[in-house]
Design an enzyme around this catalytic site. Structure first.
Site, mmCIF file in Angstrom:
data_model
loop_
_atom_site.group_PDB
_atom_site.id
_atom_site.type_symbol
_atom_site.label_atom_id
_atom_site.label_comp_id
_atom_site.label_asym_id
_atom_site.label_seq_id
_atom_site.Cartn_x
_atom_site.Cartn_y
_atom_site.Cartn_z
ATOM 1 C CG HIS A 114 -8.270 -3.846 -2.036
ATOM 2 N ND1 HIS A 114 -9.334 -3.054 -2.400
ATOM 3 C CD2 HIS A 114 -7.230 -2.993 -1.862
ATOM 4 C CE1 HIS A 114 -8.951 -1.783 -2.431
ATOM 5 N NE2 HIS A 114 -7.671 -1.725 -2.112
ATOM 6 C CG ASN B 44 -1.181 8.573 2.763
ATOM 7 O OD1 ASN B 44 -1.722 7.656 2.163
ATOM 8 N ND2 ASN B 44 -0.525 9.533 2.140
ATOM 9 N NE ARG C 123 -4.161 1.791 2.000
ATOM 10 C CZ ARG C 123 -4.409 2.716 2.915
ATOM 11 N NH1 ARG C 123 -3.709 2.745 4.022
ATOM 12 N NH2 ARG C 123 -5.362 3.614 2.734
ATOM 13 C CB SER D 198 43.411 20.964 10.286
ATOM 14 O OG SER D 198 43.266 20.005 9.256
ATOM 15 C CB VAL E 259 44.865 15.661 7.194
ATOM 16 C CG1 VAL E 259 45.700 15.495 8.456
ATOM 17 C CG2 VAL E 259 45.769 15.670 5.972
ATOM 18 C CG ASP F 171 39.742 19.660 -20.426
ATOM 19 O OD1 ASP F 171 40.536 18.868 -19.854
ATOM 20 O OD2 ASP F 171 40.115 20.424 -21.332
ATOM 21 C CG HIS G 7 -1.233 5.326 -0.589
ATOM 22 N ND1 HIS G 7 -2.018 6.006 0.307
ATOM 23 C CD2 HIS G 7 -2.015 4.305 -1.045
ATOM 24 C CE1 HIS G 7 -3.201 5.424 0.408
ATOM 25 N NE2 HIS G 7 -3.214 4.378 -0.403
ATOM 26 C CG ASP H 248 39.604 20.367 10.482
ATOM 27 O OD1 ASP H 248 40.383 20.294 9.496
ATOM 28 O OD2 ASP H 248 39.914 19.978 11.620
ATOM 29 C CG HIS I 82 45.943 14.432 -11.066
ATOM 30 N ND1 HIS I 82 46.540 13.217 -10.820
ATOM 31 C CD2 HIS I 82 45.823 15.026 -9.847
ATOM 32 C CE1 HIS I 82 46.769 13.075 -9.522
ATOM 33 N NE2 HIS I 82 46.339 14.162 -8.918
ATOM 34 C CB THR I 83 42.443 17.851 -16.295
ATOM 35 O OG1 THR I 83 42.519 18.204 -17.668
ATOM 36 C CG2 THR I 83 41.492 18.790 -15.619
#
Length: 1013
Positions: free
Chosen positions: A504, A404, A372, A765, A720, A941, A376, A763, A882-883
């Site tokens: 049902h 519901n 059900r 750091s 880290v 890219d 729904h 954070d 790394h592009t």
């Protein structure tokens, strides 16, 4: 299945010069008034005749000119040497035309028949193509001219090189990408040996086979194509799966099994080779693009209006629109597929199955609850798990709507399953898929049904409104017309409705939902509903009088088994609801009820098909949804676990629900201070992101290498001091430890083992300076080459001037990284949540332990990323950074002097190696810096991946991505599809930027980024 039904449609189905007009008059459902059965007739007839197949080569735009016969004074296209005898299927077109003329005389054009028939051929020839057909626009008119002479200049021969392919396709308004995609139709059908061009034995009169053709395959072709004169046999275009329209053509091309020169030539160009790799390893991507390209091709230079005619006899005589999107339900299935998680979370379905089995053993009611719930969910905004979302203080969600609540149940079970899946495969399995799989298991367990196949790939929606339940969920009191209307709105037929109402057969209902049918004054008649069995009515009066709103069984015969007894009960007038009894008010539905009552096996089969269909109603995929970490969006258990689920839906839901920006921000800032949020500084420092973007734009103009520096700074910061432990909070399994000591949130869970110190992630750091007693991360050996600290300081100074003590350094780094990717060429700004707090600990020793060096192999890389909650896919995706940027010679670890053989994935291109040796010799002076990307070192890219495919990866850790099948496939996919990588890169950056963040009181907002307050 034999023939070139699709192969030549894709490769040879091109049109004589010209682009499509800008207003061709094509429409979806073009014949829905003039010949409503047209497409169905074509589908049915094609289904009967498909074994014969056909080859279609429209030659004057999509105008049916290929079908015209030659005359005494003219040789038509079909009789040109390039088409005769290779083309077939004209008899199929005759039969289709005859059937349509009988139904709707002079209405459906031959050109449209070709387009619709092609769609049906694809549908039948490719078992992995979606079962629902893509939509084809109609309205083409038939041409009046057909000249054999024009085939020579318009149809590309099989001997073309890449430039020739581009030229032939280009004059038709098709790109080289389209060409590579459509050539995949060479996966089915045959070719005459004469078309191979002697590649198997005497290529270009050399007396030898084509050296680019696999020798064993060449030998096989020589046997199939004997040198004796007078014969011209046929061979399969695809030696792997010759009768299936699939991606094996590309697999074969990579193995040098392409039959034609034009197939082999795809490996001679960087862009086409990358696309071949993409399609070979990603069949779903190819299928989706193939459909789009077929649609595009089918609208080339069409004739409409007075430009042509509707031919009464097949033999006698471009506005290009994007393929269907999620607004069109049929096309949605291209985002779904079977075994969707078999690589990303192979245990997903088994986990769900075992847990559902356990739940049902404890409480059988969970089975009907799930069925059900699924129903729904799908009837409101599609199957997107919106039913699972919690209400907020300002908006009532679907689950809390009157229809519901309290009748729906099982939410806690879904939560438990989601927790288990998150433990196994974090942020992988969507709640929408979970609910679909769970429903399948409930059906399987409750009715001894077969475990039917469910396709995965649904994404979770972000909107859930109680107000939408009233107009979308059918009430128990509706009549048959209303049933048809409610189900029809979701692309379900009345037959589907009758079938699905069989659910049902199990479960309960509150007495209030029955609508008083059992009462003695039904509809003020003074009597019970006369269509309700009197004995059942009396039983219901008794059962429903014991308390305020008790529950009764939906099926009075077998209430705890999902079977066909519901229909048996209907024939005995024991349907509980008015909507049940309504199924007997029509001959058509009454006939189905009788069939299902008498034939349980037939109902079961139909029920499974209808459940699959229901589960694919208006699904979301791609960026249209998300994968929730929790089934609910705002739960307190989410906060307890520290996963910050609460911010995931913030702007979209709130604003669509009618909240003002100010009200929404106020709610979130006060109620959920410990979570990351989009637009986090909208009230406290509304110009923060704009200031960062403006300043960085100027800085980058002065230093084009700055984006790479800031990206690397962000990466090194987040990696880290991350320690991954598992802690269970309520039903959510958490992968992060965010609590220092016992916080107020944690006091509710005294039995949990709370770590004694905070782990660090994104954070800031990395920005802290060393002190007399401590060497900070920035001074560790792996970070010696980091740059960009001065830029972060300038951004911080500007923000402190605007909003003192508000914007954290951690957020500045995250926003700066995002802006850097945009300025460097990513093409869009991905969304970054704010709310990170700055850490107070920075240790050089931990940088050495946590940062993956350039010498790591693929296994070590994956393990390193996994410790941060990042997947193998994330490894490949984020490596794309790394592009841009530069490296120092020591980081190559001697790779330029390696001697791997050319077939090794670790092989370094000889010319590139020679260049690197000059820049970084074994002895003598080396260059201070060298670009990491051999192609576009200052542009973010996908060329990094193109370089990898050509063995031009700078670091050992780059080349290692080609040593593992899964990562190699993803490299190939990214090399072939820059948009695909760009989209995934943004998502991975968001994910990395939320690794082990500090929020709330777990950190501080530094006044200066280089030192703690």
């Amino acid at each position: 299945m034999k023939g070139l039904a699709i192969a030549l449609v894709a490769f040879l189905g091109l049109m004589v010069a010209g682009f499509a007009s800008t207003d061709c008059g094509l429409q979806y459902n073009y014949y829905h008034k003039s010949c409503p059965q047209a497409e169905q007739i074509i589908a049915t007839t094609m289904d009967k005749l498909i074994k014969q197949n056909f080859d279609i080569v429209p030659n004057l735009g999509c105008d049916g000119s290929i079908l015209l016969n030659s005359t005494k004074h003219n040789v038509a296209e079909k009789d040109s040497p390039i088409n005769n005898p290779s083309l077939g299927g004209f008899d199929v077109m005759d039969k289709l035309k005859e059937a349509l003329e009988a139904e709707c005389p002079r209405t459906v054009s031959c050109a449209d028949i070709i387009a619709f028939a092609t769609r049906e051929a694809i549908h039948k020839a490719g078992p992995d193509f979606p079962r629902s057909r893509y939509e084809v626009r109609g309205g083409r008119k038939d041409g009046r001219v057909s000249l054999a002479s024009e085939t020579i200049t318009s149809i590309p021969p099989p001997t073309l090189d890449v430039s020739g392919i581009a030229r032939f396709f280009g004059v038709k308004g098709l790109t080289l990408d389209d060409a590579v995609t459509l050539l995949g139709a060479h996966s089915i059908g045959d070719s005459h040996c004469s078309a191979i061009g002697g590649r198997e034995r005497n290529f270009k009169n050399t007396g030898k086979p084509d050296p680019t053709l696999d020798p064993k395959y060449a030998a096989k072709l020589r046997k199939q194509c004997p040198a004796s004169q007078g014969t011209d046999p046929t061979v399969s275009l695809d030696p792997i799966t010759p009768d299936v329209l699939d991606n094996k053509y590309y697999v074969g091309v990579l193995k040098h099994l392409g039959l034609f020169t034009s197939d082999a030539t795809l490996l001679t160009d960087e862009s086409t080779r990358a696309e071949v790799h993409l399609y070979a390893y990603n069949p779903a991507i190819w299928r989706k693009k193939f459909v789009a390209a077929i649609i595009k091709m089918g609208e080339i230079q069409v004739k409409t209006g007075d430009d042509g005619e509707e031919q009464r006899d097949v033999l006698l005589g471009s506005n290009r629109q994007a393929p269907r999107t999620m607004d069109n339900p049929g096309f949605a299935k291209y985002g779904l597929r079977h075994r969707y998680y078999h690589k990303t979370c192979p245990q997903a379905e088994e986990i769900i199955s075992k847990m559902i089995d356990s739940f049902i053993k404890e409480d059988f009611d969970i089975a009907p609850h799930l069925v059900r719930m699924h129903f729904h969910d799908c009837f409101i905004r599609g199957c997107d798990a919106s039913i699972l979302l919690n209400s907020t203080s300002t908006s009532t969600a679907e689950k809390d709507a009157h229809i519901n609540k309290p009748s729906l149940g099982g939410f806690n079970k879904i939560e438990k399953i989601k927790a288990a899946l998150e433990a196994e495969c974090p942020n992988t399995v969507s709640c929408a898929d979970l609910l679909a799989y769970a429903t399948r298991e409930a059906v399987h367990k409750a009715g001894n049904f077969p475990r039917y196949k469910v396709r995965g790939g649904r994404k979770d929606g972000r909107v859930s409104l109680a107000t939408e339940t009233e107009s979308n969920l059918p009430r128990s009191t509706i009549d048959l017309k209303a049933i048809a209307r409610f189900f029809g709105a979701n692309n379900l037929t009345l037959k589907d409705a009758v079938t699905l109402l069989g659910a049902h057969s199990f479960g309960d209902s509150h007495c209030s939902v029955i609508g008083g049918r059992y009462e003695k004054n039904f509809n003020h008649t003074g009597k019970p509903d006369p269509t309700l069995n009197p004995a059942l009515a009396a039983k219901l009066r008794k059962a429903c009088s014991v308390s305020s709103d008790p529950t009764v069984s939906l099926d009075s015969i077998t209430p705890d088994v999902l079977d066909n007894k519901y229909y048996v009960g209907l024939l005995q007038h024991k349907g509980l609801f008015t909507a049940d009894a309504a199924l007997l008010t029509s001959k058509k539905t009454r006939r189905l009820v009788r069939l299902f009552a008498a034939k349980p096996a037939i109902w079961k089969k139909k029920f499974v098909k209808a459940m699959i269909k229901l589960g694919e109603v208006q699904v979301k995929y791609g960026e249209e949804g998300e994968i929730r970490k929790s089934r609910a969006d705002y739960g307190s258990n989410a906060l307890a676990c520290g996963l910050c689920f609460c911010a995931r839906h913030k702007p979209q839901d709130a604003y669509k629900n009618g909240l003002s920006t100010q009200e929404d921000d106020s709610l979130w800032a006060t109620k959920y201070p410990g979570c990351l949020q989009e637009d986090y500084y909208q009230k406290s420092c509304p110009k923060a992101e704009a200031i960062i973007a403006h300043l960085l734009k100027g800085f980058i103009k002065q230093d084009v290498g700055l984006p790479a520096k800031l990206l690397r700074l962000h990466f090194h910061d987040c990696f880290v001091r991350v320690r991954r432990r598992v802690m269970i909070c309520l039903y959510i399994i958490c992968f992060v430890n965010i609590f220092a000591g016992t916080s107020p949130e944690m006091r509710r869970f005294p039995s949990l083992n709370v770590p004694s110190r905070v782990s660090e992630g994104c954070d800031a750091s990395v920005l802290l300076n060393s002190t007399k007693n401590n060497q900070a991360e920035k001074d560790a050996a792996p970070n010696g080459s980091l740059e960009g600290y001065d830029i972060i300081d300038k951004l911080k100074a500007a923000l402190e001037k605007q909003c003192p003590g508000v914007v954290s350094c951690a957020d500045i780094v995250a926003y700066a990284a995002r802006e850097s990717t945009f300025q460097a060429g990513l093409g869009y700004r991905y969304k970054v949540k704010g709310g990170r707090k700055d850490g107070s600990i920075s240790k050089a020793s931990e940088a050495v332990q946590n940062l993956p060096p350039s010498t790591f192999n693929v296994t070590s890389l994956i393990n390193s990323f996994a410790s941060k909650g990042l997947s193998a896919d994330d490894v490949v995706t984020l490596s794309g950074a790394h592009t841009i940027g530069v490296a120092h010679c020591p980081s190559l670890a001697g790779r330029q002097f390696s001697n791997y053989p050319p077939k090794s994935p670790l092989y370094l291109d000889a010319a590139y190696a020679a260049k690197l040796k000059k820049m970084c010799p074994k002895s003598g002076k080396t260059v201070s810096q060298l670009p990491m990307d051999a192609y576009t070192p200052n542009t973010l890219d996908n060329k990094y991946y193109v370089g990898l495919m050509h063995h031009k990866g700078l670091f050992p850790s780059d080349a290692t991505l080609l040593t593992k099948s899964g990562t190699q496939k993803l490299v190939a996919a990214y090399a072939g599809d820059p948009h695909y990588w760009a989209t995934k890169f943004g998502a991975a950056m968001i994910k990395m930027g939320e690794v082990q963040v500090k929020t709330g009181k777990q950190g501080e907002v530094r006044r200066q980024c280089s030192r703690v307050n």
